[in-house]
Design an enzyme around this catalytic site. Structure first.
Site, PDB file in Angstrom:
ATOM      1  N   GLY A 151       0.810  -1.203   0.000  1.00 18.29           N
ATOM      2  CA  GLY A 151       0.000   0.000   0.000  1.00 18.29           C
ATOM      3  C   GLY A 151       0.848   1.260   0.000  1.00 18.29           C
ATOM      4  O   GLY A 151       2.071   1.223   0.168  1.00 18.29           O
ATOM      5  N   CYS A 152       0.177   2.403  -0.164  1.00 18.72           N
ATOM      6  CA  CYS A 152       0.904   3.670  -0.278  1.00 18.72           C
ATOM      7  C   CYS A 152       1.574   4.064   1.032  1.00 18.72           C
ATOM      8  O   CYS A 152       2.729   4.507   1.037  1.00 18.72           O
ATOM      9  CB  CYS A 152      -0.032   4.768  -0.768  1.00 18.72           C
ATOM     10  SG  CYS A 152      -1.559   4.955   0.175  1.00 18.72           S
ATOM     11  N   TYR A 153       0.879   3.920   2.155  1.00 19.36           N
ATOM     12  CA  TYR A 153       1.487   4.251   3.439  1.00 19.36           C
ATOM     13  C   TYR A 153       2.704   3.363   3.739  1.00 19.36           C
ATOM     14  O   TYR A 153       3.773   3.876   4.104  1.00 19.36           O
ATOM     15  CB  TYR A 153       0.465   4.114   4.560  1.00 19.36           C
ATOM     16  CG  TYR A 153      -0.523   5.248   4.700  1.00 19.36           C
ATOM     17  CD1 TYR A 153      -0.111   6.574   4.778  1.00 19.36           C
ATOM     18  CD2 TYR A 153      -1.893   4.991   4.794  1.00 19.36           C
ATOM     19  CE1 TYR A 153      -1.022   7.605   4.933  1.00 19.36           C
ATOM     20  CE2 TYR A 153      -2.808   6.017   4.954  1.00 19.36           C
ATOM     21  CZ  TYR A 153      -2.376   7.330   5.023  1.00 19.36           C
ATOM     22  OH  TYR A 153      -3.275   8.352   5.193  1.00 19.36           O
TER      23      TYR A 153
END
Length: 345
Positions: free
Chosen positions: A149-151
């Site tokens: 994911g982006c985080y």
């Protein structure tokens, strides 16, 4: 085109970004796109920005048989749904790149953070963790990839050089991150409404955000250490972009900002999509690109280390990274069809 691709779950923002990027890819052609809720609709009707690139392409209901012979299938589905189709789909396509969380983590870690039983643990070994800057050989081997994911991508890129170099303590890490509203997806929710999100900043899912486990696992795996961190996500009023501000305690003495920046430059010397900056990075600089910009500081006054990473949450944080991984498993240069430069202003 040398390879053909399918996008499963192509009506969300990530699916649309995959189609946009694949439209300019010289070696991968998107030939099939599914979206059960929009079956029969033209891609260009749902996303006019894609009309010129896909004048005849329509969303189809998902059927595994329709994807037979595809070189790479991108799964842009809600978390939990890839488990139910990956086994059958893997028998029909050469490679799967999953953008959900289903195959990123060992089953016990997944079950701890997602609160549900993993229904296809036998498939986990066939999926590499898709962060090429930290696990390039695993991604190349594939045969399938689970893109993070982006985080977790931003946090891992900011902290991995520090933990891997034993420059900071692997416990007590703190990640405060801000993401644009597109990270919530295209579905309607009060927090995504303009009148709710505009001129507003909000922290959410305090202490228990499921990406915490992914951050700890990815950084720990890259550094061969047990990692513990506190993660706090924030929703901020911008469409695209993510900024991770990470804090760590030094494991020894003799640190300086200059030495830490040099450590980052050495660590990412062969990474075409990571730029180490002297100045604090800004989200706008990575807009529309597959780039991540990082920097690092040592604060002599408090004896602490600060690391920052910015990226486009739909680019390097999702669709761009998925294509970067697809390039590697297909034997293409990882930069093929991807830009390292953002859109300014």
């Amino acid at each position: 085109m040398a390879y053909c691709a399918a996008v499963v779950g192509g009506s969300g923002y990530t699916g649309a970004e995959l189609l946009r990027l694949l439209a300019g890819h010289p070696e991968i052609d998107a030939v099939h796109v599914t979206a059960d809720s929009n079956a029969g609709a033209a891609v260009g009707a749902l996303y006019p920005s894609l009309a010129a690139a896909y004048p005849g392409l329509e969303y189809a209901p998902y059927t595994a048989a329709d994807l037979a012979g595809v070189d790479v299938a991108f799964l842009a589905l809600p978390h939990g749904e890839s488990q139910s189709i990956a086994g059958e789909l893997g028998e029909r396509v050469t490679h799967i790149v999953d953008l959900g969380a289903d195959f990123r983590l060992p089953a016990p870690v997944y079950e701890q953070w997602y609160g549900r039983r993993h229904t296809a643990p036998e498939l986990l070994d066939s999926f590499a963790f898709g962060l090429p800057e930290l696990f390039p050989e695993a991604v190349e081997r594939g045969p399938h990839v689970a893109a993070p994911g982006c985080y977790p991508t931003a946090a891992a890129l900011a902290l991995a050089p520090l933990v891997a170099g034993a420059l900071v303590e692997p416990a007590g890490l703190v990640v405060d991150a801000m993401s644009g509203v597109s990270g919530r997806g295209r579905g309607l929710s009060p927090a995504s409404l303009y009148s709710e999100a505009n001129e507003n900043a909000a922290a959410y899912t305090l202490l228990t955000h499921r990406h915490t486990g992914e951050m700890e696992w990815a950084i720990g795996e890259a550094a061969h250490a047990e990692v513990e961190l506190l993660f706090t996500p924030h929703l901020v009023p911008m469409t695209r972009g993510l900024l991770a501000t990470c804090h760590a305690r030094p494991s020894g003495s003799r640190l300086s900002t200059a030495s830490l920046v040099e450590t980052f430059r050495t660590f990412y010397a062969g990474a075409p999509f990571v730029t180490v900056l002297d100045e604090p990075p800004v989200t706008k600089a990575t807009l529309g690109s597959n780039s991540a910009h990082v920097t690092v500081r040592f604060d002599e006054r408090t004896g602490s280390v600060l690391a920052l990473c910015v990226l486009d949450n739909l680019g390097k944080g999702a669709a761009g990274q998925a294509i970067q991984c697809a390039n590697l498993v297909l034997g293409l240069p990882e930069t093929t069809g991807l830009l390292a430069v953002g859109i300014m202003p």
